[in-house]
Design a protein around this motif. Sequence first.
Motif, PDB file in Angstrom:
ATOM      1  N   GLU A  80     -20.673  14.571 -16.172  1.00 50.57           N
ATOM      2  CA  GLU A  80     -19.447  13.944 -16.666  1.00 50.57           C
ATOM      3  C   GLU A  80     -19.767  12.766 -17.578  1.00 50.57           C
ATOM      4  OE1 GLU A  80     -16.546  14.962 -12.850  1.00 50.57           O
ATOM      5  OE2 GLU A  80     -17.182  12.905 -13.237  1.00 50.57           O
ATOM      6  N   LEU A  81     -20.730  11.981 -17.181  1.00 53.28           N
ATOM      7  CA  LEU A  81     -21.110  10.835 -18.004  1.00 53.28           C
ATOM      8  C   LEU A  81     -21.597  11.303 -19.368  1.00 53.28           C
ATOM      9  CD1 LEU A  81     -21.700   7.864 -18.455  1.00 53.28           C
ATOM     10  CD2 LEU A  81     -23.892   8.175 -17.302  1.00 53.28           C
ATOM     11  N   SER A  82     -22.388  12.339 -19.364  1.00 58.40           N
ATOM     12  CA  SER A  82     -22.951  12.815 -20.621  1.00 58.40           C
ATOM     13  C   SER A  82     -21.854  13.308 -21.554  1.00 58.40           C
ATOM     14  CB  SER A  82     -23.968  13.926 -20.362  1.00 58.40           C
ATOM     15  OG  SER A  82     -23.313  15.085 -19.887  1.00 58.40           O
ATOM     16  N   VAL A  83     -20.859  13.959 -20.977  1.00 58.84           N
ATOM     17  CA  VAL A  83     -19.777  14.488 -21.816  1.00 58.84           C
ATOM     18  C   VAL A  83     -18.825  13.373 -22.233  1.00 58.84           C
ATOM     19  CG1 VAL A  83     -17.801  16.033 -21.876  1.00 58.84           C
ATOM     20  CG2 VAL A  83     -19.929  16.780 -20.794  1.00 58.84           C
ATOM     21  N   VAL A 117     -23.473  11.054 -23.984  1.00 60.64           N
ATOM     22  CA  VAL A 117     -24.779  10.554 -23.565  1.00 60.64           C
ATOM     23  C   VAL A 117     -25.712  11.709 -23.247  1.00 60.64           C
ATOM     24  CG1 VAL A 117     -25.947   9.452 -21.612  1.00 60.64           C
ATOM     25  CG2 VAL A 117     -24.032   8.312 -22.739  1.00 60.64           C
ATOM     26  N   GLU A 118     -26.926  11.574 -23.686  1.00 59.30           N
ATOM     27  CA  GLU A 118     -27.942  12.545 -23.308  1.00 59.30           C
ATOM     28  C   GLU A 118     -28.779  11.943 -22.195  1.00 59.30           C
ATOM     29  OE1 GLU A 118     -29.878  13.279 -26.991  1.00 59.30           O
ATOM     30  OE2 GLU A 118     -28.444  14.830 -27.553  1.00 59.30           O
ATOM     31  N   LEU A 119     -28.954  12.689 -21.141  1.00 54.36           N
ATOM     32  CA  LEU A 119     -29.697  12.140 -20.013  1.00 54.36           C
ATOM     33  C   LEU A 119     -30.459  13.221 -19.269  1.00 54.36           C
ATOM     34  CD1 LEU A 119     -28.200  12.840 -17.077  1.00 54.36           C
ATOM     35  CD2 LEU A 119     -26.556  11.216 -17.939  1.00 54.36           C
ATOM     36  N   ALA A 120     -31.403  12.769 -18.493  1.00 51.06           N
ATOM     37  CA  ALA A 120     -32.201  13.691 -17.681  1.00 51.06           C
ATOM     38  C   ALA A 120     -32.505  13.028 -16.347  1.00 51.06           C
ATOM     39  CB  ALA A 120     -33.496  14.056 -18.400  1.00 51.06           C
ATOM     40  N   ASN A 178     -14.414   1.572 -27.896  1.00 49.80           N
ATOM     41  CA  ASN A 178     -14.338   0.501 -26.912  1.00 49.80           C
ATOM     42  C   ASN A 178     -14.271   1.071 -25.503  1.00 49.80           C
ATOM     43  OD1 ASN A 178     -14.401  -2.216 -26.476  1.00 49.80           O
ATOM     44  ND2 ASN A 178     -12.636  -2.630 -27.795  1.00 49.80           N
ATOM     45  N   ASN A 179     -13.344   1.976 -25.336  1.00 49.58           N
ATOM     46  CA  ASN A 179     -13.175   2.604 -24.029  1.00 49.58           C
ATOM     47  C   ASN A 179     -14.416   3.387 -23.640  1.00 49.58           C
ATOM     48  OD1 ASN A 179     -12.007   3.488 -21.685  1.00 49.58           O
ATOM     49  ND2 ASN A 179     -10.930   5.189 -22.666  1.00 49.58           N
ATOM     50  N   LYS A 180     -15.020   3.980 -24.634  1.00 49.19           N
ATOM     51  CA  LYS A 180     -16.227   4.751 -24.351  1.00 49.19           C
ATOM     52  C   LYS A 180     -17.324   3.847 -23.794  1.00 49.19           C
ATOM     53  CE  LYS A 180     -18.062   8.147 -26.987  1.00 49.19           C
ATOM     54  NZ  LYS A 180     -18.749   8.768 -28.147  1.00 49.19           N
ATOM     55  N   GLN A 181     -17.450   2.687 -24.377  1.00 53.17           N
ATOM     56  CA  GLN A 181     -18.481   1.759 -23.917  1.00 53.17           C
ATOM     57  C   GLN A 181     -18.195   1.289 -22.493  1.00 53.17           C
ATOM     58  OE1 GLN A 181     -21.401   0.941 -25.054  1.00 53.17           O
ATOM     59  NE2 GLN A 181     -21.626  -0.283 -23.196  1.00 53.17           N
ATOM     60  N   VAL A 182     -16.923   0.983 -22.236  1.00 55.37           N
ATOM     61  CA  VAL A 182     -16.541   0.543 -20.892  1.00 55.37           C
ATOM     62  C   VAL A 182     -16.808   1.645 -19.882  1.00 55.37           C
ATOM     63  CG1 VAL A 182     -14.611  -0.135 -19.427  1.00 55.37           C
ATOM     64  CG2 VAL A 182     -14.825  -1.102 -21.723  1.00 55.37           C
ATOM     65  N   THR A 183     -16.390   2.829 -20.246  1.00 49.39           N
ATOM     66  CA  THR A 183     -16.609   3.973 -19.351  1.00 49.39           C
ATOM     67  C   THR A 183     -18.084   4.179 -19.091  1.00 49.39           C
ATOM     68  OG1 THR A 183     -14.593   5.074 -20.086  1.00 49.39           O
ATOM     69  CG2 THR A 183     -16.294   6.456 -19.106  1.00 49.39           C
ATOM     70  N   ALA A 231     -36.034   9.766 -10.827  1.00 46.20           N
ATOM     71  CA  ALA A 231     -36.006   8.968 -12.051  1.00 46.20           C
ATOM     72  C   ALA A 231     -34.924   9.500 -12.973  1.00 46.20           C
ATOM     73  CB  ALA A 231     -37.362   9.017 -12.748  1.00 46.20           C
ATOM     74  N   ILE A 232     -34.255   8.575 -13.634  1.00 47.22           N
ATOM     75  CA  ILE A 232     -33.218   8.937 -14.589  1.00 47.22           C
ATOM     76  C   ILE A 232     -33.513   8.256 -15.915  1.00 47.22           C
ATOM     77  CG2 ILE A 232     -30.752   8.890 -15.116  1.00 47.22           C
ATOM     78  CD1 ILE A 232     -30.177   8.668 -12.155  1.00 47.22           C
ATOM     79  N   VAL A 233     -33.424   9.014 -16.960  1.00 46.69           N
ATOM     80  CA  VAL A 233     -33.488   8.416 -18.297  1.00 46.69           C
ATOM     81  C   VAL A 233     -32.287   8.912 -19.081  1.00 46.69           C
ATOM     82  CG1 VAL A 233     -35.993   8.223 -18.301  1.00 46.69           C
ATOM     83  CG2 VAL A 233     -34.919  10.280 -19.200  1.00 46.69           C
ATOM     84  N   MET A 234     -31.739   8.054 -19.900  1.00 50.28           N
ATOM     85  CA  MET A 234     -30.586   8.466 -20.694  1.00 50.28           C
ATOM     86  C   MET A 234     -30.480   7.638 -21.968  1.00 50.28           C
ATOM     87  SD  MET A 234     -27.273   6.743 -18.823  1.00 50.28           S
ATOM     88  CE  MET A 234     -27.714   7.131 -17.143  1.00 50.28           C
ATOM     89  N   PHE A 235     -29.696   8.181 -22.884  1.00 46.04           N
ATOM     90  CA  PHE A 235     -29.373   7.444 -24.090  1.00 46.04           C
ATOM     91  C   PHE A 235     -27.921   7.027 -24.031  1.00 46.04           C
ATOM     92  CE2 PHE A 235     -33.072   9.816 -25.462  1.00 46.04           C
ATOM     93  CZ  PHE A 235     -33.773   8.852 -26.186  1.00 46.04           C
ATOM     94  N   SER A 236     -27.679   5.766 -24.252  1.00 47.89           N
ATOM     95  CA  SER A 236     -26.305   5.272 -24.277  1.00 47.89           C
ATOM     96  C   SER A 236     -25.613   5.767 -25.539  1.00 47.89           C
ATOM     97  CB  SER A 236     -26.311   3.747 -24.243  1.00 47.89           C
ATOM     98  OG  SER A 236     -26.829   3.240 -25.458  1.00 47.89           O
ATOM     99  N   PRO A 237     -24.295   5.577 -25.603  1.00 43.62           N
ATOM    100  CA  PRO A 237     -23.577   5.955 -26.834  1.00 43.62           C
ATOM    101  C   PRO A 237     -24.195   5.280 -28.061  1.00 43.62           C
ATOM    102  CG  PRO A 237     -22.029   5.474 -25.093  1.00 43.62           C
ATOM    103  CD  PRO A 237     -23.390   5.082 -24.565  1.00 43.62           C
ATOM    104  N   GLY A 238     -24.739   4.105 -27.892  1.00 40.48           N
ATOM    105  CA  GLY A 238     -25.390   3.414 -28.994  1.00 40.48           C
ATOM    106  C   GLY A 238     -26.822   3.858 -29.194  1.00 40.48           C
ATOM    107  N   LYS A 239     -27.170   4.975 -28.565  1.00 41.76           N
ATOM    108  CA  LYS A 239     -28.493   5.595 -28.709  1.00 41.76           C
ATOM    109  C   LYS A 239     -29.606   4.743 -28.100  1.00 41.76           C
ATOM    110  CE  LYS A 239     -26.209   8.600 -30.886  1.00 41.76           C
ATOM    111  NZ  LYS A 239     -25.661   9.690 -30.066  1.00 41.76           N
TER     112      LYS A 239
END
Lengths: 184, 184
Positions: free
Chosen positions: A34-37, A41-44, B15-20, B44-52
Motif C-alpha cells: 500500500e505504501l508503495s502504491v 515508493v519503491e521498496l524491498a 503535500n498529502n503524499k508526503q504526509v502519508t 531489513a527494509i530499504v525504500m525510496f521516498s517520493p523524493g527518491k
Amino acid sequence: MGRRKIEIAEVKDPNNKQVTFSKRRSGLFKKAFELSVLCGVELAIVMFSPGKRPHSFGHPSVNIVADKFLWKKPTSNVVRANYVRENDAPNEVDVMDRLSQQLSGVEVHINEEHEKATELDKREKEQEASQAQNKELLNSPVLQRMVEDYVDAIEVSECMLLLAKEPVVGISNRTITKRRRRRN
Amino acid sequence: MGRRKIEIAEVKDPNNKQVTFSKRRSGLFKKAFELSVLCGVELAIVMFSPGKRPHSFGHPSVNIVADKFLWKKPTSNVVRANYVRENDAPNEVDVMDRLSQQLSGVEVHINEEHEKATELDKREKEQEASQAQNKELLNSPVLQRMVEDYVDAIEVSECMLLLAKEPVVGISNRTITKRRRRRN
DNA sequence: AACTATATATAATA
DNA sequence: TATTATATATAGTT
C-alpha cells in the motif's frame, strides 16, 4: 490489535510464534504494498522467518529496488511511468496476485541477476581490500549519496527512538532512560 | 484506517503524499520492529521516498541481516555452522539490549549530527560540485558514520540481489553459513 | 483456517 | 503539528 493486548516480546510457544509470524508477515507486506502504491515508493523487504527461511517482498521487485539502491543515478528529475494508475486501484485479489508474482517471479531473472551479483561481489572485495578507495569516493558523486544516506539513517534512528518510548515489559530501561540529551 | 476509507492508488497532492508517506513509513517500521521481536525475526527494509531519497530499516541492524543473506550463498568452502537453531533465537532481553545499544549509539550524536547533516544537505543543494567542503569532512566522526551507513546500504543491496538469485517461496530447508563481520 | 472482539494505524480535521 | 473518528490488523477463539 486483537482480542487482548500483547507485550512486544518474543513469543515462546513455537506454534503460536509461527502463526503470529504468518499473520504479521502478511500484514507487513500488505502495508508495504500500500505504501508503495500510495506514495509511488519503491521498496524491498528481506527477512528470516522463525524457521530461518528467507522471505522477501519487493515493489516493483526486490532486485529492481536493490539495483536502484546500489546503482542509483542522479536521475531524480526523470519522470517515471506510473505502474499504478488512478482508476486501476487494485482490489484484494489484485493485491494478492501481485504479491504472489513478486514473491515467486524473481526466478525468471536468476541468470541475469547472477551476473550482477557477481559484479557486486567483486566490488565489495575491491572495496574491502583497499581503504584508499574510500578516498576515491570522496571525489565522486558517491559522497552525495553518503550524505543523503546519513540523513536517512538519522531518520531511522528517530523512528526507533519513538518506538523506544513505548515501554516493553521485562526489559531493562537502563539504556533507554538516559536518552533525551540535548546539545550543550 | 482513518476517518474515511481510501483507495490504494497514488496520492495526487504532493503535500498529502508526503504526509502519508511519513505516517505509513513510521507505521511500517514499527510493524517490522514488532515482528522482529515477537518472532525472533531479523529483517531489513530499504525504500525510496517520493523524493527518491533512500530509507532503510534493519533489526537488529541492517548490516547483520544483510550479512546473513549475503553469506547464505551455497558456496562449498564456507564453514557450515548452524547458528540458526531454534534455541539460538535471541530472547527479548538480548533483542532489547542490542536495540538499546543501537539506539544509544546513535542517539548521543543525533542532535549534533543532525545539524551537520542538515547543513551538509543545504550546501549540497546550493553547491552540488563543492568538493572542497566535502573534503573538510574527511577526518570528522560524521564522515565515519556516513561511510558506515553507506556500506550498510551497499550490503543490503547486495543481499537483495543475491536473494533474487534464489527463490524464497516454498524453499526447503537449507544450510545457512555463518560468518563474522570485519567491521566494528 | 475462519471468526470476532479488540488494539492499533491512520485520514481527515483542527 | 496534534487530535479524533474510523478503518484495518490481529490475538484469541472455534
